[in-house]
Design a protein around this motif. Structure first.
Motif, PDB file in Angstrom:
ATOM      1  N   PRO A  90       7.832  -1.177 -10.685  1.00  0.00           N
ATOM      2  CA  PRO A  90       8.953  -0.255 -10.825  1.00  0.00           C
ATOM      3  C   PRO A  90       8.697   1.030 -10.057  1.00  0.00           C
ATOM      4  N   GLY A  91       9.789   1.686  -9.697  1.00  0.00           N
ATOM      5  CA  GLY A  91       9.710   2.877  -8.853  1.00  0.00           C
ATOM      6  C   GLY A  91       8.578   3.799  -9.219  1.00  0.00           C
ATOM      7  N   SER A  92       7.618   3.942  -8.318  1.00  0.00           N
ATOM      8  CA  SER A  92       6.508   4.848  -8.556  1.00  0.00           C
ATOM      9  C   SER A  92       6.472   5.820  -7.393  1.00  0.00           C
ATOM     10  N   ASP A  93       6.058   7.022  -7.685  1.00  0.00           N
ATOM     11  CA  ASP A  93       5.894   8.020  -6.636  1.00  0.00           C
ATOM     12  C   ASP A  93       7.147   8.152  -5.760  1.00  0.00           C
ATOM     13  N   ARG A  94       8.289   7.994  -6.356  1.00  0.00           N
ATOM     14  CA  ARG A  94       9.591   8.176  -5.694  1.00  0.00           C
ATOM     15  C   ARG A  94       9.822   7.220  -4.519  1.00  0.00           C
ATOM     16  N   ARG A  95       9.194   6.025  -4.571  1.00  0.00           N
ATOM     17  CA  ARG A  95       9.324   5.104  -3.443  1.00  0.00           C
ATOM     18  C   ARG A  95      10.363   4.010  -3.666  1.00  0.00           C
ATOM     19  N   GLY A  96      11.071   4.013  -4.793  1.00  0.00           N
ATOM     20  CA  GLY A  96      12.044   2.962  -5.031  1.00  0.00           C
ATOM     21  C   GLY A  96      11.444   1.790  -5.792  1.00  0.00           C
ATOM     22  N   PHE A  97      12.302   0.834  -6.101  1.00  0.00           N
ATOM     23  CA  PHE A  97      11.966  -0.321  -6.935  1.00  0.00           C
ATOM     24  C   PHE A  97      11.404  -1.413  -6.020  1.00  0.00           C
ATOM     25  N   LYS A  98      10.109  -1.682  -6.161  1.00  0.00           N
ATOM     26  CA  LYS A  98       9.435  -2.611  -5.238  1.00  0.00           C
ATOM     27  C   LYS A  98       9.578  -4.053  -5.715  1.00  0.00           C
ATOM     28  N   VAL A  99       9.996  -4.927  -4.810  1.00  0.00           N
ATOM     29  CA  VAL A  99      10.139  -6.350  -5.129  1.00  0.00           C
ATOM     30  C   VAL A  99       9.524  -7.160  -3.996  1.00  0.00           C
ATOM     31  N   ALA A 100       8.824  -8.229  -4.348  1.00  0.00           N
ATOM     32  CA  ALA A 100       8.251  -9.094  -3.310  1.00  0.00           C
ATOM     33  C   ALA A 100       8.257 -10.535  -3.777  1.00  0.00           C
ATOM     34  N   ASP A 101       8.184 -11.416  -2.804  1.00  0.00           N
ATOM     35  CA  ASP A 101       8.135 -12.853  -3.055  1.00  0.00           C
ATOM     36  C   ASP A 101       6.716 -13.302  -2.694  1.00  0.00           C
ATOM     37  N   ASP A 102       6.039 -13.899  -3.648  1.00  0.00           N
ATOM     38  CA  ASP A 102       4.630 -14.282  -3.459  1.00  0.00           C
ATOM     39  C   ASP A 102       4.473 -15.584  -2.658  1.00  0.00           C
ATOM     40  N   THR A 103       5.577 -16.268  -2.374  1.00  0.00           N
ATOM     41  CA  THR A 103       5.497 -17.509  -1.593  1.00  0.00           C
ATOM     42  C   THR A 103       4.800 -17.223  -0.267  1.00  0.00           C
ATOM     43  N   ARG A 104       3.827 -18.085   0.097  1.00  0.00           N
ATOM     44  CA  ARG A 104       3.096 -17.847   1.344  1.00  0.00           C
ATOM     45  C   ARG A 104       4.030 -17.984   2.537  1.00  0.00           C
ATOM     46  N   GLY A 105       4.051 -16.938   3.367  1.00  0.00           N
ATOM     47  CA  GLY A 105       4.918 -16.927   4.543  1.00  0.00           C
ATOM     48  C   GLY A 105       4.258 -17.622   5.724  1.00  0.00           C
ATOM     49  N   PRO A 106       4.892 -17.540   6.901  1.00  0.00           N
ATOM     50  CA  PRO A 106       4.317 -18.177   8.093  1.00  0.00           C
ATOM     51  C   PRO A 106       3.051 -17.467   8.576  1.00  0.00           C
ATOM     52  N   ALA A 107       2.317 -18.122   9.467  1.00  0.00           N
ATOM     53  CA  ALA A 107       1.097 -17.524  10.025  1.00  0.00           C
ATOM     54  C   ALA A 107       1.448 -16.199  10.698  1.00  0.00           C
ATOM     55  N   PHE A 108       0.535 -15.244  10.587  1.00  0.00           N
ATOM     56  CA  PHE A 108       0.823 -13.897  11.092  1.00  0.00           C
ATOM     57  C   PHE A 108      -0.399 -13.335  11.796  1.00  0.00           C
ATOM     58  N   ASP A 109      -0.163 -12.648  12.912  1.00  0.00           N
ATOM     59  CA  ASP A 109      -1.265 -12.037  13.668  1.00  0.00           C
ATOM     60  C   ASP A 109      -1.459 -10.602  13.160  1.00  0.00           C
ATOM     61  N   PRO A 110      -2.574 -10.340  12.457  1.00  0.00           N
ATOM     62  CA  PRO A 110      -2.733  -9.015  11.834  1.00  0.00           C
ATOM     63  C   PRO A 110      -2.892  -7.880  12.843  1.00  0.00           C
ATOM     64  N   THR A 111      -3.280  -8.198  14.076  1.00  0.00           N
ATOM     65  CA  THR A 111      -3.462  -7.131  15.072  1.00  0.00           C
ATOM     66  C   THR A 111      -2.154  -6.838  15.810  1.00  0.00           C
ATOM     67  N   ASN A 112      -1.517  -7.882  16.324  1.00  0.00           N
ATOM     68  CA  ASN A 112      -0.358  -7.661  17.191  1.00  0.00           C
ATOM     69  C   ASN A 112       0.978  -8.054  16.580  1.00  0.00           C
ATOM     70  N   GLY A 113       0.974  -8.601  15.372  1.00  0.00           N
ATOM     71  CA  GLY A 113       2.232  -9.022  14.753  1.00  0.00           C
ATOM     72  C   GLY A 113       3.174  -7.839  14.546  1.00  0.00           C
ATOM     73  N   GLU A 114       4.471  -8.053  14.849  1.00  0.00           N
ATOM     74  CA  GLU A 114       5.480  -7.013  14.622  1.00  0.00           C
ATOM     75  C   GLU A 114       5.862  -7.075  13.149  1.00  0.00           C
ATOM     76  N   ARG A 115       5.826  -5.936  12.486  1.00  0.00           N
ATOM     77  CA  ARG A 115       5.992  -5.933  11.033  1.00  0.00           C
ATOM     78  C   ARG A 115       7.449  -5.685  10.649  1.00  0.00           C
ATOM     79  N   VAL A 116       8.271  -6.706  10.920  1.00  0.00           N
ATOM     80  CA  VAL A 116       9.703  -6.623  10.632  1.00  0.00           C
ATOM     81  C   VAL A 116      10.052  -7.742   9.651  1.00  0.00           C
TER      82      VAL A 116
END
Ligand SMILES: Cc1cc2nc3c(=O)[nH]c(=O)nc-3n(C[C@H](O)[C@H](O)[C@H](O)COP(=O)(O)OP(=O)(O)OC[C@H]3O[C@@H](n4cnc5c(N)ncnc54)[C@H](O)[C@@H]3O)c2cc1C
Length: 397
Positions: A277-303
């Motif tokens: 729940p909204g902490s530190d005035r950042r809004g209500f955080k929600v996420a899906d724990d389902t494993r997503g596709p492979a991601f490049d931690p160095t060059n991956g675009e974070r969109v």
């Protein structure tokens, strides 16, 4: 290996490496901590605002005990540092009789570990948190003493404490592949069974400024980068997966979705949605724990992807109806450093006797940072053996 005045190089200042460096230092080692981009940086798996601190782990006693130990340590250090990093807003597991085996098994394990919890009926939950639509919900598992942790801020706090206590922190990267082809090694992944524990050891590391760092022992806590650094030993045993996080805005003055009125929550059904729940005035955080596709931690675009946003919006509209049209305030893309069985990898390198690997948090590692650090420090300084669940060679069996 001599232990008095042992110089240990710890690579990676995220949740695993930072705490390991601090514990090693407190046990008397001479420690150099390195990080390519800094503690809790935006590429790291420990970056961002918050992480859940929960003790329920189904029937898994080892993780339950480790979470309990970590809570004790989080409290000890935040008292010592006079700053709050653990917010005990409670954690609520929203369960239906249809698929509640994880929560049911957690009840026994929590009881066995002496961790406080309450089993709440949907009527009790409705009364306490009317902002949740409890349609399809039979009961809830409530952990009143769990909650959430500040993520990036904790990583920085650990490094601050480490340097204040005399540790050396340098913002530099280790370059190269550390267990590439070697003429004396057999092909394939090194194993314990193959008697590959030779007297070979690592002497120094090549750093991004062209210098070399010598040490007696080395800990690599490089999260999603471990496979790149150790292509033979780790390789794709740690798979970085794209994970998306959404922050929704509440109506002006509406405090019902902040941490003073709502606990951290998790619902494990067809998909596993969770939120802070909204902490530190950042809004209500929600996420899906389902494993997503492979991601490049160095060059991956974070969109974030529109598909996940749609799923998350539908879920929020159903479970938290007042947030049906809540605007999206911010998004984040992080990566899990996922192992095949979701268990960590904490082990000595099979071919380099003074090298330790700590990682594979698999979407649940952050909370355990203090206990992992304590354990890895003991393994190195007391020649211990990690529990078999975290051995590297479990994947060879
Ligand atoms: C979206 C999301 C939600 C999560 N939710 C939770 C949660 O609620 N609860 C929970 O307990 N856990 C959660 N996790 C998992 C947890 O955050 C991670 O398991 C944990 O932070 C991993 O820490 P780490 O130290 O292993 O890796 P990292 O934090 O990635 O640290 C590795 C560090 O190594 C450095 N590095 C890499 N390569 C080099 C190099 N060559 N030289 C020098 N430095 C290098 C990097 O810069 C980085 O800082 C979540 C993760 C994500 C992504």
């Amino acid at each position: 290996m001599r232990k008095v005045g042992l110089h240990v190089a710890v690579v990676g200042a995220g949740a695993f490496g930072g705490w390991t460096a601090l514990h090693l230092l407190e046990c008397g080692a001479n420690v150099t901590l390195l990080d390519a981009w800094g503690p809790g940086n935006s590429r790291s798996s420990s970056g961002g605002e918050t992480r859940i601190m929960r003790c329920a782990y189904g029937a898994d006693k080892a993780y339950t005990d480790m979470a309990a130990r970590s809570i004790t340590l989080w409290q000890k250090y935040q008292r010592r540092w006079k700053r709050q990093l653990l917010h005990r807003s409670g954690v609520l597991w929203i369960s239906s009789g249809r698929e509640d085996s994880y929560e049911r098994r957690s009840l026994e394990t929590l009881r066995g570990a002496g961790i406080k919890f309450r089993r709440l009926s949907s009527v009790q939950m409705k009364k306490r948190w009317p902002q949740i639509n409890l349609e399809g919900v039979d009961w809830g598992l409530y952990e009143p003493e769990s909650g959430y942790l500040d993520a990036r801020a904790s990583c920085q706090a650990v490094v601050d404490a480490f340097t204040a206590a005399g540790g050396t922190y340098r913002q530099l990267a280790v370059v190269g592949k550390l267990d590439g082809e070697h003429p004396t090694r057999p092909p394939g992944r090194p194993t314990r069974e193959a008697g590959f524990r030779t007297s070979q050891s690592m002497r120094n590391l090549e750093l991004s400024d062209g210098s070399r760092l010598k040490a007696d022992a080395f800990v690599f806590a490089c999260g999603p980068w471990l496979g790149e650094l150790f292509p033979r030993t780790i390789g794709d045993l740690i798979q970085p997966t794209k994970q998306e996080v959404f922050f929704f805005g509440t109506s002006p003055g509406d405090a019902r979705f902040t941490d003073t009125h709502l606990p951290v929550w998790a619902e494990n059904h067809d998909r596993f949605f969770y939120g802070i729940p909204g902490s530190d005035r950042r809004g209500f955080k929600v996420a899906d724990d389902t494993r997503g596709p492979a991601f490049d931690p160095t060059n991956g675009e974070r969109v974030v992807g529109q598909e996940t946003l749609k799923l998350v919006r539908e879920y929020v509209a159903f479970r938290f109806p007042a947030l049906k049209d809540a605007p999206l305030l911010e998004t984040r893309v992080c990566q899990y450093e996922q192992t095949p069985d979701s268990n960590f990898i904490i082990d000595r390198h099979p071919a380099l006797e003074n090298v330790w690997i700590a990682g594979g948090g698999s979407g649940h590692g952050f909370k355990h940072g203090p206990a992992i650090g304590e354990m890895v420090a003991n393994l190195i300084l007391k020649d211990g053996e990690p529990p078999a669940t975290w051995h590297l060679d479990r994947f060879n069996r």
